[in-house]
Design a protein around this motif. Sequence first.
Motif, PDB file in Angstrom:
ATOM      1  N   ARG A   1       9.954  -4.773  -5.775  1.00  0.00           N
ATOM      2  CA  ARG A   1       9.143  -3.815  -4.732  1.00  0.00           C
ATOM      3  C   ARG A   1       9.809  -4.155  -3.180  1.00  0.00           C
ATOM      4  NH1 ARG A   1       6.413   0.716  -4.437  1.00  0.00           N
ATOM      5  NH2 ARG A   1       4.352   0.703  -3.144  1.00  0.00           N
TER       6      ARG A   1
ATOM      7  N   ASN B   1       0.862  -1.121  -0.351  1.00  0.00           N
ATOM      8  CA  ASN B   1      -0.118  -0.631   0.273  1.00  0.00           C
ATOM      9  C   ASN B   1       0.874   1.056   0.153  1.00  0.00           C
ATOM     10  OD1 ASN B   1      -2.606  -1.058   0.295  1.00  0.00           O
ATOM     11  ND2 ASN B   1      -1.977  -2.686   1.983  1.00  0.00           N
ATOM     12  N   GLY B   2       1.887   0.413   0.955  1.00  0.00           N
ATOM     13  CA  GLY B   2       2.774   2.628   0.711  1.00  0.00           C
ATOM     14  C   GLY B   2       3.362   2.815  -1.079  1.00  0.00           C
ATOM     15  N   SER B   3       3.976   3.845  -0.663  1.00  0.00           N
ATOM     16  CA  SER B   3       4.692   5.033  -2.416  1.00  0.00           C
ATOM     17  C   SER B   3       6.069   4.034  -2.224  1.00  0.00           C
ATOM     18  CB  SER B   3       4.360   6.374  -2.065  1.00  0.00           C
ATOM     19  OG  SER B   3       5.195   6.678  -1.019  1.00  0.00           O
ATOM     20  N   ASP B   4       6.166   4.306  -3.747  1.00  0.00           N
ATOM     21  CA  ASP B   4       7.940   4.082  -3.456  1.00  0.00           C
ATOM     22  C   ASP B   4       9.104   4.681  -2.824  1.00  0.00           C
ATOM     23  OD1 ASP B   4       7.056   2.706  -5.508  1.00  0.00           O
ATOM     24  OD2 ASP B   4       8.135   3.631  -6.996  1.00  0.00           O
ATOM     25  N   GLU B   5       8.329   6.374  -2.137  1.00  0.00           N
ATOM     26  CA  GLU B   5       8.718   7.180  -1.178  1.00  0.00           C
ATOM     27  C   GLU B   5       9.087   6.118  -0.453  1.00  0.00           C
ATOM     28  OE1 GLU B   5       7.981   9.320  -4.956  1.00  0.00           O
ATOM     29  OE2 GLU B   5       6.944   7.796  -3.193  1.00  0.00           O
ATOM     30  N   GLN B   6       7.867   6.085   0.814  1.00  0.00           N
ATOM     31  CA  GLN B   6       7.159   5.396   2.167  1.00  0.00           C
ATOM     32  C   GLN B   6       8.870   3.954   1.894  1.00  0.00           C
ATOM     33  OE1 GLN B   6       2.676   5.684   1.563  1.00  0.00           O
ATOM     34  NE2 GLN B   6       3.363   6.058   3.952  1.00  0.00           N
ATOM     35  N   VAL B   7       7.929   2.909   0.332  1.00  0.00           N
ATOM     36  CA  VAL B   7       9.135   1.819   0.687  1.00  0.00           C
ATOM     37  C   VAL B   7      10.835   2.270   0.930  1.00  0.00           C
ATOM     38  CG1 VAL B   7       9.407  -0.185  -0.431  1.00  0.00           C
ATOM     39  CG2 VAL B   7       7.560   0.831  -0.439  1.00  0.00           C
TER      40      VAL B   7
END
Length: 405
Positions: free
Chosen positions: A122, A79-85
């Motif tokens: 991911r 569910n997270g954005s790339d920035e969060q991951v």
Amino acid sequence: MQPDEKILQKYAQVMVRYAINNGAGINKGDTVYLVGQECSKNLYMAIAKEIYTAGGNIINGYMPDNIKENSLSRFLLQNGSDEQVAFFAKPYWQGLVDAIDHIVFIIAEPDIHVFEGLPSARISMMNSARAPYMAMREKKEQEGKLSWTLCLYGTPSMAAEAGLSTEAYWEQIIEACYLREDDPVAKWKKVQQEIETIKHKLDALPLQKLHVKGQDVDLHIQIGKNRKWLSGGGKNIPSFEIFTSPDWRGTNGHIYFNQPLYYSGKRIAGVKLVFENGLVTFADAAENADALKEMIAQENADKVGEFSLTDKRHSRITKFMATTLFDENMGGEFGNTHIALGNAYKDTYTGDMSTVTTEQWAEMGYNSCPKVHTDIISTSNRTVTATLEDGTEKIIYADGMFLLD
């Protein structure tokens, strides 16, 4: 099944009185970053109490169990954005590294398939975000100011993955770590001395290159100049391997690995690699080949960072355990050979690590890959022939044992 309190106390003694501080044990006043999931609580508590009893301090890294039905990491990946991951809190991790003298990791997987079904790319993004932390640790370790060690807490999920009952899985742990000895710390020191004797004999040989030959391997390894061999020395419990970081540029040939590995939460089995002038030119796997190729696609993960051999006379590990910590130390009939793709161990350098520049490491053929260091293991029979600097050849390993005068 959980081990009894006496076994856990001995396990904690081994970790605190031996493993910490590269086999020397903790010093009064040292600070330990203790990391484990809630499923390992009884061992976590035993180690924590042993640290305090020895006069040490603890920074807790106690985490909720990472299981598929209720995993924060899985939720983030889905569910997270790339920035969060890819989020990395540099000031926090730098402060942590600055504050500690030792790290103790308890490997315990309550759900070994927690990331099943998620894209490998991911998962790699999340893992790669921690590369700066690994670099911080490496720098402090090179300065001689940080040690780390690993141990294993058996779970039903890991036992099932290995095809063992939980009781049989723990039996391997207890035997491998000498936890039924009256004084397991003294036993570990004795075994380490025996392994060090072999290591010193290897260091005394003017090795130029190695030829690993067997039914499923024909691989040439260039050792490189100013190298020494290392043994566990407390960094892993258990550890029976003897290893070095070769000059990656001189790796040529092919090797098949008969043991699975786990990367980004995925089981990768039936791995075959082909090397030409140090680079992986062909990589395939019978299971989850996409995860293998995703790993190798990381910068410099297509080069060798470690070459290792285990003598079957020391290791009591006889079963596949579905975790690198044990599988890379397997004894059995033929010991094991393994290589690691990715980052080299710079402490295999014979000189002062702190004086070497990034350019000089590269000139010596030490691979730099903070994002990846993945061990791949084979337990098939093989013979290792060394070519010495004067051109003579000497068999140094066969039938799972070192052959050194």
